[in-house]
Write a protein that holds these residues in place. Structure first.
Motif, PDB file in Angstrom:
ATOM      1  N   ALA A  49      -3.730  13.681 -10.386  1.00  0.00           N
ATOM      2  CA  ALA A  49      -4.835  14.299 -10.194  1.00  0.00           C
ATOM      3  C   ALA A  49      -5.786  13.728  -9.538  1.00  0.00           C
ATOM      4  N   ARG A  50      -6.309  12.517  -9.935  1.00  0.00           N
ATOM      5  CA  ARG A  50      -7.313  11.743  -9.551  1.00  0.00           C
ATOM      6  C   ARG A  50      -6.776  10.853  -8.308  1.00  0.00           C
ATOM      7  N   GLY A  51      -5.702  10.578  -7.918  1.00  0.00           N
ATOM      8  CA  GLY A  51      -5.265   9.745  -6.924  1.00  0.00           C
ATOM      9  C   GLY A  51      -4.592  10.417  -5.819  1.00  0.00           C
ATOM     10  N   LEU A  52      -3.807  11.522  -6.103  1.00  0.00           N
ATOM     11  CA  LEU A  52      -2.971  12.101  -5.221  1.00  0.00           C
ATOM     12  C   LEU A  52      -3.641  12.044  -3.679  1.00  0.00           C
ATOM     13  N   LEU A  53      -4.737  12.688  -3.293  1.00  0.00           N
ATOM     14  CA  LEU A  53      -5.313  12.836  -2.177  1.00  0.00           C
ATOM     15  C   LEU A  53      -5.603  11.322  -1.462  1.00  0.00           C
ATOM     16  N   GLU A  54      -6.006  10.594  -2.190  1.00  0.00           N
ATOM     17  CA  GLU A  54      -6.166   9.118  -1.880  1.00  0.00           C
ATOM     18  C   GLU A  54      -4.828   8.465  -1.337  1.00  0.00           C
ATOM     19  N   PHE A  55      -3.962   8.777  -2.244  1.00  0.00           N
ATOM     20  CA  PHE A  55      -2.554   8.086  -1.868  1.00  0.00           C
ATOM     21  C   PHE A  55      -1.981   8.997  -0.603  1.00  0.00           C
ATOM     22  N   LEU A  56      -2.219  10.030  -0.223  1.00  0.00           N
ATOM     23  CA  LEU A  56      -1.677  10.743   0.881  1.00  0.00           C
ATOM     24  C   LEU A  56      -2.401  10.233   2.178  1.00  0.00           C
ATOM     25  N   VAL A  57      -3.840  10.168   1.971  1.00  0.00           N
ATOM     26  CA  VAL A  57      -4.655   9.810   3.030  1.00  0.00           C
ATOM     27  C   VAL A  57      -4.213   8.398   3.445  1.00  0.00           C
ATOM     28  N   ALA A  58      -4.266   7.533   2.435  1.00  0.00           N
ATOM     29  CA  ALA A  58      -3.962   6.101   2.601  1.00  0.00           C
ATOM     30  C   ALA A  58      -2.680   5.846   3.472  1.00  0.00           C
ATOM     31  N   LYS A  59      -1.479   6.478   3.142  1.00  0.00           N
ATOM     32  CA  LYS A  59      -0.428   6.401   3.674  1.00  0.00           C
ATOM     33  C   LYS A  59      -0.483   7.078   5.065  1.00  0.00           C
ATOM     34  N   LEU A  60      -0.932   8.236   5.299  1.00  0.00           N
ATOM     35  CA  LEU A  60      -1.350   8.779   6.669  1.00  0.00           C
ATOM     36  C   LEU A  60      -2.015   7.848   7.529  1.00  0.00           C
ATOM     37  N   ALA A  61      -2.942   7.184   6.959  1.00  0.00           N
ATOM     38  CA  ALA A  61      -3.842   6.425   7.833  1.00  0.00           C
ATOM     39  C   ALA A  61      -2.876   5.125   8.245  1.00  0.00           C
ATOM     40  N   GLU A  62      -1.995   4.566   7.596  1.00  0.00           N
ATOM     41  CA  GLU A  62      -0.991   3.540   7.953  1.00  0.00           C
ATOM     42  C   GLU A  62      -0.428   3.869   9.328  1.00  0.00           C
ATOM     43  N   HIS A  63      -0.261   5.189   9.554  1.00  0.00           N
ATOM     44  CA  HIS A  63       0.430   5.556  10.676  1.00  0.00           C
ATOM     45  C   HIS A  63      -0.527   6.441  11.593  1.00  0.00           C
ATOM     46  N   GLU A  64      -1.599   6.021  11.525  1.00  0.00           N
ATOM     47  CA  GLU A  64      -2.783   6.358  12.420  1.00  0.00           C
ATOM     48  C   GLU A  64      -2.648   7.869  12.285  1.00  0.00           C
ATOM     49  N   GLN A  65      -2.649   8.752  11.261  1.00  0.00           N
ATOM     50  CA  GLN A  65      -2.713  10.023  11.155  1.00  0.00           C
ATOM     51  C   GLN A  65      -3.469  10.480  10.055  1.00  0.00           C
ATOM     52  N   THR A  66      -3.961  11.873  10.048  1.00  0.00           N
ATOM     53  CA  THR A  66      -4.898  12.330   9.109  1.00  0.00           C
ATOM     54  C   THR A  66      -4.201  13.718   8.505  1.00  0.00           C
ATOM     55  N   LEU A  67      -4.805  14.104   7.404  1.00  0.00           N
ATOM     56  CA  LEU A  67      -4.243  15.490   6.752  1.00  0.00           C
ATOM     57  C   LEU A  67      -4.351  16.720   8.178  1.00  0.00           C
ATOM     58  N   ALA A  68      -5.569  16.617   8.826  1.00  0.00           N
ATOM     59  CA  ALA A  68      -5.563  17.704   9.759  1.00  0.00           C
ATOM     60  C   ALA A  68      -4.681  17.700  10.836  1.00  0.00           C
ATOM     61  N   GLY A  69      -4.022  16.217  11.069  1.00  0.00           N
ATOM     62  CA  GLY A  69      -3.056  16.338  12.249  1.00  0.00           C
ATOM     63  C   GLY A  69      -1.632  16.601  11.821  1.00  0.00           C
ATOM     64  N   LEU A  70      -1.380  16.875  10.813  1.00  0.00           N
ATOM     65  CA  LEU A  70      -0.027  17.105  10.339  1.00  0.00           C
ATOM     66  C   LEU A  70       0.676  18.455  10.930  1.00  0.00           C
ATOM     67  N   ASP A  71       1.861  18.390  11.281  1.00  0.00           N
ATOM     68  CA  ASP A  71       2.411  19.532  11.810  1.00  0.00           C
ATOM     69  C   ASP A  71       3.043  20.500  10.832  1.00  0.00           C
ATOM     70  N   GLY A  72       3.318  20.045   9.576  1.00  0.00           N
ATOM     71  CA  GLY A  72       4.081  20.712   8.611  1.00  0.00           C
ATOM     72  C   GLY A  72       3.940  20.061   7.454  1.00  0.00           C
ATOM     73  N   ILE A  73       4.073  20.823   6.177  1.00  0.00           N
ATOM     74  CA  ILE A  73       3.945  20.244   4.941  1.00  0.00           C
ATOM     75  C   ILE A  73       5.348  20.839   4.404  1.00  0.00           C
ATOM     76  N   GLY A  74       6.160  20.141   3.562  1.00  0.00           N
ATOM     77  CA  GLY A  74       7.275  20.577   2.521  1.00  0.00           C
ATOM     78  C   GLY A  74       6.986  19.878   1.191  1.00  0.00           C
ATOM     79  N   VAL A  75       7.316  20.812   0.565  1.00  0.00           N
ATOM     80  CA  VAL A  75       7.125  20.271  -0.953  1.00  0.00           C
ATOM     81  C   VAL A  75       8.103  20.828  -1.971  1.00  0.00           C
ATOM     82  N   LEU A  76       8.737  19.767  -2.997  1.00  0.00           N
ATOM     83  CA  LEU A  76       9.774  20.126  -3.792  1.00  0.00           C
ATOM     84  C   LEU A  76       8.926  21.174  -4.911  1.00  0.00           C
TER      85      LEU A  76
END
Length: 128
Positions: free
Chosen positions: A34-61
């Motif tokens: 709960a504390r770190g999920l958003l930070e983890f997602l944002v950091a990994k997207l940033a490694e690819h010069e991407q943001t949450l707002a720039g995603l084309d789609g989301i899939g979740v188990l």
């Protein structure tokens, strides 16, 4: 870019799909999901010069798995999808990533993904 997330176990698994390329990441979240999920997602997207707002789609188990892990992961992604107007799909099974990608490619959007725990939720009474 498409984000695929599995929070069904203490190890959070993230897949980023950019065309034919797939990038796999894992984070031993344990009780810090709960504390770190958003930070983890944002950091990994940033490694690819991407943001949450720039995603084309989301899939979740969406399950089965940990009650708390699924609840936190799915709620986080439902919120991102709603606030950024990104299609989101939830899938089950061993081939969930491929199923999610196929559903997104077909233009599907669950709008709200609900968890599938595989059994009734086992909720304990508060200690205090």
């Amino acid at each position: 870019m498409i984000l695929l997330l599995d929070t069904s176990t203490p190890e959070c698994k993230l897949t980023l799909v950019d065309g034919e390329a797939r990038y796999e990441y894992a984070w031993q979240a344990d009780r810090e999901l709960a504390r770190g999920l958003l930070e983890f997602l944002v950091a990994k997207l940033a490694e690819h010069e991407q943001t949450l707002a720039g995603l084309d789609g989301i899939g979740v188990l969406c399950g089965p798995g940990s009650f708390t892990g699924l609840r936190i992961g799915i709620t986080t992604l439902n919120t991102v999808a709603d606030s950024e107007h990104i299609p989101i799909v939830g899938t089950l099974g061993e081939q969930w990533r491929d199923d999610a990608l196929a559903r997104l490619a077909a233009g599907e959007n669950d709008q709200i993904v609900l968890p599938e725990y595989g059994r009734e939720a086992r909720i304990t009474a508060p200690r205090k």
